[in-house]
Write an enzyme that holds these catalytic residues in place. Structure first.
Site, PDB file in Angstrom:
ATOM      1  N   GLY A  51       0.801  -1.233  -0.072  1.00  0.00           N
ATOM      2  CA  GLY A  51       0.058  -0.271   0.039  1.00  0.00           C
ATOM      3  C   GLY A  51       0.917   1.269  -0.210  1.00  0.00           C
ATOM      4  O   GLY A  51       2.128   1.347   0.443  1.00  0.00           O
ATOM      5  N   GLN A  56       3.060   9.979   0.953  1.00  0.00           N
ATOM      6  CA  GLN A  56       4.534   9.185   1.017  1.00  0.00           C
ATOM      7  C   GLN A  56       5.353   9.497  -0.316  1.00  0.00           C
ATOM      8  O   GLN A  56       6.494   9.546  -0.152  1.00  0.00           O
ATOM      9  CB  GLN A  56       4.100   7.694   1.103  1.00  0.00           C
ATOM     10  CG  GLN A  56       3.560   7.139   2.597  1.00  0.00           C
ATOM     11  CD  GLN A  56       3.412   5.859   2.392  1.00  0.00           C
ATOM     12  OE1 GLN A  56       2.357   5.204   2.077  1.00  0.00           O
ATOM     13  NE2 GLN A  56       4.496   5.176   3.074  1.00  0.00           N
ATOM     14  N   CYS A 111       6.288   0.005   7.573  1.00  0.00           N
ATOM     15  CA  CYS A 111       5.617   1.160   6.581  1.00  0.00           C
ATOM     16  C   CYS A 111       6.839   1.637   5.643  1.00  0.00           C
ATOM     17  O   CYS A 111       8.040   1.559   6.187  1.00  0.00           O
ATOM     18  CB  CYS A 111       5.382   2.318   7.313  1.00  0.00           C
ATOM     19  SG  CYS A 111       4.586   3.723   6.482  1.00  0.00           S
ATOM     20  N   LEU A 112       6.610   1.812   4.187  1.00  0.00           N
ATOM     21  CA  LEU A 112       7.737   2.241   3.405  1.00  0.00           C
ATOM     22  C   LEU A 112       8.478   3.479   3.998  1.00  0.00           C
ATOM     23  O   LEU A 112       9.487   3.530   3.578  1.00  0.00           O
ATOM     24  CB  LEU A 112       7.200   2.309   1.878  1.00  0.00           C
ATOM     25  CG  LEU A 112       6.567   0.996   1.117  1.00  0.00           C
ATOM     26  CD1 LEU A 112       6.304   1.325  -0.087  1.00  0.00           C
ATOM     27  CD2 LEU A 112       7.657  -0.003   1.225  1.00  0.00           C
ATOM     28  N   HIS A 153      -4.511   1.614   7.847  1.00  0.00           N
ATOM     29  CA  HIS A 153      -3.025   2.044   7.773  1.00  0.00           C
ATOM     30  C   HIS A 153      -2.839   3.248   6.759  1.00  0.00           C
ATOM     31  O   HIS A 153      -2.443   4.371   6.923  1.00  0.00           O
ATOM     32  CB  HIS A 153      -1.923   1.193   7.425  1.00  0.00           C
ATOM     33  CG  HIS A 153      -0.577   1.404   7.400  1.00  0.00           C
ATOM     34  ND1 HIS A 153       0.225   1.098   8.350  1.00  0.00           N
ATOM     35  CD2 HIS A 153       0.114   2.308   6.565  1.00  0.00           C
ATOM     36  CE1 HIS A 153       1.542   1.449   7.840  1.00  0.00           C
ATOM     37  NE2 HIS A 153       1.573   2.571   7.009  1.00  0.00           N
ATOM     38  N   GLU A 154      -3.293   3.140   5.480  1.00  0.00           N
ATOM     39  CA  GLU A 154      -3.091   3.955   4.585  1.00  0.00           C
ATOM     40  C   GLU A 154      -4.078   5.163   4.813  1.00  0.00           C
ATOM     41  O   GLU A 154      -3.627   6.336   4.288  1.00  0.00           O
ATOM     42  CB  GLU A 154      -3.461   3.371   3.103  1.00  0.00           C
ATOM     43  CG  GLU A 154      -2.518   2.327   2.624  1.00  0.00           C
ATOM     44  CD  GLU A 154      -1.056   2.483   2.836  1.00  0.00           C
ATOM     45  OE1 GLU A 154      -0.527   3.669   2.635  1.00  0.00           O
ATOM     46  OE2 GLU A 154      -0.233   1.608   2.916  1.00  0.00           O
ATOM     47  N   HIS A 157      -2.274   7.793   6.826  1.00  0.00           N
ATOM     48  CA  HIS A 157      -1.377   8.538   6.211  1.00  0.00           C
ATOM     49  C   HIS A 157      -2.048   9.850   5.727  1.00  0.00           C
ATOM     50  O   HIS A 157      -1.297  10.962   5.604  1.00  0.00           O
ATOM     51  CB  HIS A 157      -0.743   8.004   5.028  1.00  0.00           C
ATOM     52  CG  HIS A 157       0.329   6.960   5.501  1.00  0.00           C
ATOM     53  ND1 HIS A 157       1.525   7.491   5.767  1.00  0.00           N
ATOM     54  CD2 HIS A 157       0.529   5.674   5.122  1.00  0.00           C
ATOM     55  CE1 HIS A 157       2.367   6.450   5.978  1.00  0.00           C
ATOM     56  NE2 HIS A 157       1.836   5.427   5.599  1.00  0.00           N
TER      57      HIS A 157
END
Ligand code: ZN
Length: 197
Positions: A51, A56, A111-112, A153-154, A157
């Site tokens: 995701g 991000q 997470c990225l 989670h996304e 963000h």
């Protein structure tokens, strides 16, 4: 001689201001939004994520890319996985959680934007997602398992929240040292991870 032109992909890391902002809704699906969606899918794949939210990659808009597999146990599948997982990678625009199940569960997240740090986060097990696709379809379905988790989670963000902001005191203490190292490293590298492909 023929050279394939290489592209540069960047993911912002914890500490970057854009990851703390509340992202703006997308007013219309324009060619620029489609281009953003394509760049998000490529970035998600190159950085090996399931995701990615637009902030991000430095764009403060309510757009999320997903590439989540359905649960292996067919009996546990939610409508959202049945509908959405076959369409992945999928980009959704202006996603909202209409409601969340009272039942919660704990699962390790990464997470990225917080590379190499993993910690357990407690979240509702299922959420009702409403969103728009790039071709203007309205999605409204219940999402559980890894998909439900990833959506929460996304969407965090988009509101300037990272999973490390949701840890118990105990879990936060466990990751405090690597997280401080990441923030320190980020402050010296413009809070960017870069890959050229
Ligand atoms: Zn993330």
């Amino acid at each position: 001689m023929l050279f394939r032109s290489k592209k540069r992909y960047e993911v912002r890391t914890a500490g970057d201001e854009v990851l703390k902002e509340k992202a703006l809704p997308v007013p219309a699906i324009t060619p620029e939004i489609r281009e953003l969606a394509q760049r998000m899918i490529e970035s998600m794949q190159i950085f090996d994520g399931i995701g990615l939210a637009a902030p991000q990659i430095g764009v403060s808009l309510r757009v999320v890319a997903l590439d989540v597999p359905a649960a292996e146990d067919a009996a546990k599948l939610t409508q959202g996985e049945l509908e959405l997982c076959p369409q992945m990678p999928l980009v959704v625009v202006n996603p909202e959680i209409l409601f969340a199940s009272p039942e919660v569960g704990e699962r390790e997240e990464g997470c990225l934007s917080v590379p190499d740090i993993y910690a357990p986060v407690t979240r509702p097990l299922r959420v009702m997602l409403r969103a728009q696709t790039l071709d203007g379809r309205l999605i409204e379905c219940e999402c559980g398992n890894l998909l439900g988790r990833c959506i929460q989670h996304e969407l965090d963000h988009l509101d300037g929240i990272l999973f490390v902001d949701r840890l118990t005191q105990e879990a936060a203490a466990e990751v405090a040292r690597p997280l401080n190292q990441l923030l320190h490293y980020g402050s010296k590298h413009n809070f960017k991870r870069v890959k050229i492909k």
